[in-house]
Write a protein that holds these residues in place. Structure first.
Motif, mmCIF file in Angstrom:
data_model
loop_
_atom_site.group_PDB
_atom_site.id
_atom_site.type_symbol
_atom_site.label_atom_id
_atom_site.label_comp_id
_atom_site.label_asym_id
_atom_site.label_seq_id
_atom_site.Cartn_x
_atom_site.Cartn_y
_atom_site.Cartn_z
ATOM 1 N N LEU A 7 0.831 -1.205 0.000
ATOM 2 C CA LEU A 7 0.000 0.000 0.000
ATOM 3 C C LEU A 7 0.863 1.251 0.000
ATOM 4 O O LEU A 7 0.543 2.241 -0.635
ATOM 5 N N LYS A 8 1.985 1.191 0.711
ATOM 6 C CA LYS A 8 2.907 2.324 0.684
ATOM 7 C C LYS A 8 3.363 2.594 -0.732
ATOM 8 O O LYS A 8 3.385 3.723 -1.205
ATOM 9 N N GLY A 9 3.727 1.530 -1.447
ATOM 10 C CA GLY A 9 4.159 1.701 -2.821
ATOM 11 C C GLY A 9 3.073 2.238 -3.699
ATOM 12 O O GLY A 9 3.308 3.077 -4.571
ATOM 13 N N VAL A 10 1.835 1.794 -3.473
ATOM 14 C CA VAL A 10 0.709 2.278 -4.268
ATOM 15 C C VAL A 10 0.522 3.766 -4.094
ATOM 16 O O VAL A 10 0.374 4.525 -5.049
ATOM 17 N N VAL A 11 0.547 4.232 -2.849
ATOM 18 C CA VAL A 11 0.316 5.651 -2.605
ATOM 19 C C VAL A 11 1.471 6.483 -3.139
ATOM 20 O O VAL A 11 1.284 7.535 -3.744
ATOM 21 N N LEU A 12 2.700 5.997 -2.943
ATOM 22 C CA LEU A 12 3.841 6.709 -3.515
ATOM 23 C C LEU A 12 3.722 6.818 -5.016
ATOM 24 O O LEU A 12 3.994 7.852 -5.617
ATOM 25 N N THR A 13 3.289 5.728 -5.630
ATOM 26 C CA THR A 13 3.138 5.731 -7.081
ATOM 27 C C THR A 13 2.079 6.720 -7.514
ATOM 28 O O THR A 13 2.246 7.465 -8.474
ATOM 29 N N ALA A 14 0.958 6.744 -6.808
ATOM 30 C CA ALA A 14 -0.104 7.694 -7.158
ATOM 31 C C ALA A 14 0.408 9.112 -7.103
ATOM 32 O O ALA A 14 0.168 9.924 -7.995
ATOM 33 N N ALA A 15 1.165 9.434 -6.058
ATOM 34 C CA ALA A 15 1.700 10.785 -5.926
ATOM 35 C C ALA A 15 2.685 11.105 -7.031
ATOM 36 O O ALA A 15 2.627 12.155 -7.658
ATOM 37 N N PHE A 16 3.599 10.167 -7.276
ATOM 38 C CA PHE A 16 4.630 10.412 -8.287
ATOM 39 C C PHE A 16 4.047 10.548 -9.668
ATOM 40 O O PHE A 16 4.311 11.488 -10.395
ATOM 41 N N ILE A 17 3.211 9.615 -10.055
ATOM 42 C CA ILE A 17 2.687 9.591 -11.416
ATOM 43 C C ILE A 17 1.804 10.786 -11.685
ATOM 44 O O ILE A 17 1.865 11.400 -12.746
ATOM 45 N N SER A 18 0.999 11.153 -10.725
ATOM 46 C CA SER A 18 0.038 12.224 -10.945
ATOM 47 C C SER A 18 0.718 13.532 -11.272
ATOM 48 O O SER A 18 0.147 14.370 -11.951
ATOM 49 N N ILE A 19 1.959 13.721 -10.787
ATOM 50 C CA ILE A 19 2.598 15.007 -10.975
ATOM 51 C C ILE A 19 3.819 14.947 -11.855
ATOM 52 O O ILE A 19 4.166 15.893 -12.536
ATOM 53 N N HIS A 20 4.519 13.830 -11.870
ATOM 54 C CA HIS A 20 5.764 13.764 -12.618
ATOM 55 C C HIS A 20 5.552 14.106 -14.083
ATOM 56 O O HIS A 20 6.425 14.639 -14.737
ATOM 57 N N LEU A 21 4.363 13.858 -14.575
ATOM 58 C CA LEU A 21 4.069 14.171 -15.963
ATOM 59 C C LEU A 21 4.065 15.659 -16.213
ATOM 60 O O LEU A 21 4.303 16.116 -17.317
ATOM 61 N N VAL A 22 3.730 16.410 -15.193
ATOM 62 C CA VAL A 22 3.631 17.834 -15.398
ATOM 63 C C VAL A 22 4.994 18.477 -15.193
ATOM 64 O O VAL A 22 5.160 19.665 -15.271
ATOM 65 N N TYR A 250 5.023 2.084 -11.884
ATOM 66 C CA TYR A 250 4.471 3.044 -12.843
ATOM 67 C C TYR A 250 3.433 2.417 -13.753
ATOM 68 O O TYR A 250 2.627 3.107 -14.356
ATOM 69 N N GLU A 251 3.432 1.079 -13.854
ATOM 70 C CA GLU A 251 2.443 0.432 -14.705
ATOM 71 C C GLU A 251 1.061 0.357 -14.050
ATOM 72 O O GLU A 251 0.103 -0.093 -14.666
ATOM 73 N N LEU A 252 0.968 0.827 -12.811
ATOM 74 C CA LEU A 252 -0.310 0.818 -12.104
ATOM 75 C C LEU A 252 -1.145 2.062 -12.386
ATOM 76 O O LEU A 252 -2.291 2.148 -11.973
ATOM 77 N N MET A 253 -0.574 3.037 -13.097
ATOM 78 C CA MET A 253 -1.252 4.331 -13.209
ATOM 79 C C MET A 253 -2.619 4.242 -13.893
ATOM 80 O O MET A 253 -3.508 5.028 -13.586
ATOM 81 N N ASN A 254 -2.803 3.296 -14.775
ATOM 82 C CA ASN A 254 -4.103 3.198 -15.431
ATOM 83 C C ASN A 254 -5.191 2.716 -14.494
ATOM 84 O O ASN A 254 -6.374 2.760 -14.826
ATOM 85 N N ASP A 255 -4.803 2.239 -13.304
ATOM 86 C CA ASP A 255 -5.785 1.823 -12.310
ATOM 87 C C ASP A 255 -6.145 2.953 -11.353
ATOM 88 O O ASP A 255 -7.046 2.808 -10.534
ATOM 89 N N PHE A 256 -5.427 4.085 -11.444
ATOM 90 C CA PHE A 256 -5.727 5.235 -10.590
ATOM 91 C C PHE A 256 -6.631 6.206 -11.336
ATOM 92 O O PHE A 256 -6.414 6.491 -12.504
ATOM 93 N N VAL A 257 -7.631 6.697 -10.643
ATOM 94 C CA VAL A 257 -8.579 7.637 -11.235
ATOM 95 C C VAL A 257 -8.601 8.900 -10.387
ATOM 96 O O VAL A 257 -8.931 8.859 -9.191
ATOM 97 N N ILE A 258 -8.237 10.043 -11.001
ATOM 98 C CA ILE A 258 -8.389 11.353 -10.364
ATOM 99 C C ILE A 258 -9.655 11.970 -10.934
ATOM 100 O O ILE A 258 -9.738 12.236 -12.128
ATOM 101 N N SER A 259 -10.647 12.169 -10.097
ATOM 102 C CA SER A 259 -11.962 12.587 -10.578
ATOM 103 C C SER A 259 -12.300 14.041 -10.291
ATOM 104 O O SER A 259 -13.322 14.545 -10.757
ATOM 105 N N GLY A 260 -11.451 14.736 -9.553
ATOM 106 C CA GLY A 260 -11.739 16.134 -9.249
ATOM 107 C C GLY A 260 -10.784 16.653 -8.203
ATOM 108 O O GLY A 260 -9.710 16.091 -7.973
ATOM 109 N N GLY A 261 -11.180 17.743 -7.565
ATOM 110 C CA GLY A 261 -10.329 18.310 -6.530
ATOM 111 C C GLY A 261 -10.755 19.705 -6.154
ATOM 112 O O GLY A 261 -11.882 20.138 -6.449
ATOM 113 N N GLY A 262 -9.866 20.415 -5.517
ATOM 114 C CA GLY A 262 -10.132 21.781 -5.091
ATOM 115 C C GLY A 262 -8.886 22.635 -5.216
ATOM 116 O O GLY A 262 -7.762 22.133 -5.215
#
Length: 489
Positions: A7-22, A250-262
């Protein structure tokens, strides 16, 4: 593999992938012209160079070197600006030369191939070096939690991006090097402090409880900061099964869904500020098709949807796309853009400096996107005399080679909370109106480099829309392509 570590790896991956692209300096510039007239010029002055700060106020006492060395190519080529930030054009300046400018508390800037003309240059402030940086902390609110639905709800709190982040990127600003400890199934796990896992109950063979509603992030400078709190979900069982199969993170990113935010503007005036952030102000519902080009078997292509808010950008979706594949990417509205990032697969999950290498394309979403990339640049090298040798890349049809942007930073270990982290503190920027093969630094009369370890980034910038740009941070407004690499020395 323990579930807590997974789970630690999953959350780290979500954080990294979501922003590293930008990614591609944490400052929020990219909103002004340099090397060209800006603001109101005093027409009563003799033609010359006018030096101003980010607020357009003159920088009295700014120092200017025209050429590569003191008294070369002409005598008295090292000058000091008067109280209005002005120096007259010297009579010895007859042809294209490098103009280097420095003022106290501002980043030194060199502009290559500058011809004598009445110009205004605008310098960026140096990042603050503080005993303790500005801390922002609080809760994320507004999560719509359904227990035992097989989905783990999370949020990621980051500084909002600007187009200038297209050129350079510091991962420590978006993936916190700080960890907050939580207990999962009796095992203590470190979760990045800018990630929250709101209170929820799931099940993976046995019940699994999550309860980390707090975030912490850090800024190098105070004042008003725009902060984005993304809300997302990932399927617990599917992700854990992939991890058990030793799939790369990094191959898990297609399983993460960002649906909105603030989004919230916060004024940081003290060393620590408390603020709760909503994750339900925005919903990302629009879709755009992205079609991947043919890519090499040793490369990986990532895409991110981008929502625009004035000069700021927010990530709306992140996906991996295979060679030749078409995939729908979520955006906030039809006015969004798509970042496409091409990297060598071996650089995807690495802390090696070479892992910074990438080629990126930023295009309007409109009815669809088919990115065409500049080649990924190999590592630059440093010669014995201190020049950077830039690997040559082949141009791409339709992409104009408009500029080179490079920046040298001092690598510092700065306190963030209870730990110290590595931060690249920029002290010298370089701009050229073409793709350079050798970056030869002028000999600054007071010394070229700060002490300690340095990091030198190089970006070759291209554009589909223009054939030339005004040099300076604002040139990113016309950039659509960049290939990026770096070296340490």
């Amino acid at each position: 593999m323990h579930l807590g570590l997974q789970l630690k790896g999953v959350v780290l991956t979500a954080a990294f992938i979501s922003i590293h692209l930008v990614g591609c300096t944490p400052d929020k510039s990219g909103r002004f012209e340099s090397g060209q007239p800006v603001g109101v010029i005093d027409t009563t002055q003799t033609p010359g160079l006018n030096i101003v700060g980010e607020d357009l106020q003159p920088l009295a006492g700014a120092k200017i070197l025209i050429g590569q060395d003191l008294n070369d190519p002409f005598l008295n080529n090292y000058m000091v600006a008067d109280s209005s930030g002005h120096v007259d054009l010297p009579s010895g300046w007859q042809d294209a030369q490098t103009v280097t400018i420095e003022a106290p508390n501002y980043i030194r800037a060199s502009y290559f191939a500058q011809t004598p003309a009445d110009r205004t240059y605008r310098l960026r402030k140096k990042r603050s070096t503080l005993i303790n940086q500005y801390e922002l902390k609080g809760l994320t609110t507004g999560h719509d939690i359904t227990d035992r639905d097989g989905l783990v709800d999370f949020s990621l709190v980051i500084p909002a991006m600007t187009r200038n982040d297209f050129l350079s990127f510091n991962v420590s600003t978006v993936i916190s090097p700080q960890n907050d400890k939580i207990s999962i199934m009796g095992q203590e796990v470190g979760i990045p402090s800018n990630v929250t896992l709101p209170k929820q109950k799931e099940s993976y063979v046995i019940p699994v409880n999550f309860d980390k509603p707090n975030y912490r992030i850090y800024f190098g400078d105070g004042g008003t900061q725009k902060v984005f709190s993304a809300r997302g979900r990932f399927p617990l069982k599917k992700v854990v099964d992939k991890l058990r199969n030793n799939d790369p993170f990094y191959e898990l990113m297609n399983d993460f869904v960002i649906s909105g935010g603030g989004v919230k503007d916060l004024n940081l005036t003290t060393s620590s500020t408390d603020a709760d952030l909503s994750v339900k102000d925005l919903d990302f519902k629009n879709k755009v098709d992205v079609t991947a080009p043919t890519i090499d078997s040793d490369e990986t292509l990532m895409v991110v949807g981008v929502a625009h808010m004035a000069e700021y950008m927010l990530p709306t979706d992140v996906k991996l796309i295979k060679s030749g594949e078409k995939l729908g990417i979520t955006t906030l509205d039809t006015k969004g853009s798509v970042f496409s990032i091409l990297k060598k697969t071996k650089d995807m999950d690495s802390n090696d400096p070479a892992a910074e290498r990438l080629s990126a394309v930023l295009m309007p979403a409109l009815l669809g996107v088919s990115p065409k990339f500049l080649p990924i640049m190999q590592d630059p090298t440093l010669t014995s005399n201190g020049d950077m040798l830039v690997p040559k890349i082949h141009p791409v049809a339709g992409v104009n080679p408009v500029a080179t942007y490079a920046v040298i930073s001092q690598v510092e270990n700065l306190p963030q909370g209870a730990k110290k982290v590595k931060v690249n503190n920029s002290y010298w920027e370089m701009y050229a109106p073409h793709w350079m093969e050798v970056v030869s630094l002028p000999r600054w009369p007071e010394g070229n480099h700060m002490a300690g370890k340095k990091h030198w980034e190089i970006n070759l910038v291209g554009s589909l829309t223009v054939s030339q740009v005004d040099l300076g941070p604002a040139m990113i407004n016309n950039a659509t392509h960049v290939t990026h690499s770096s070296l340490d020395f």
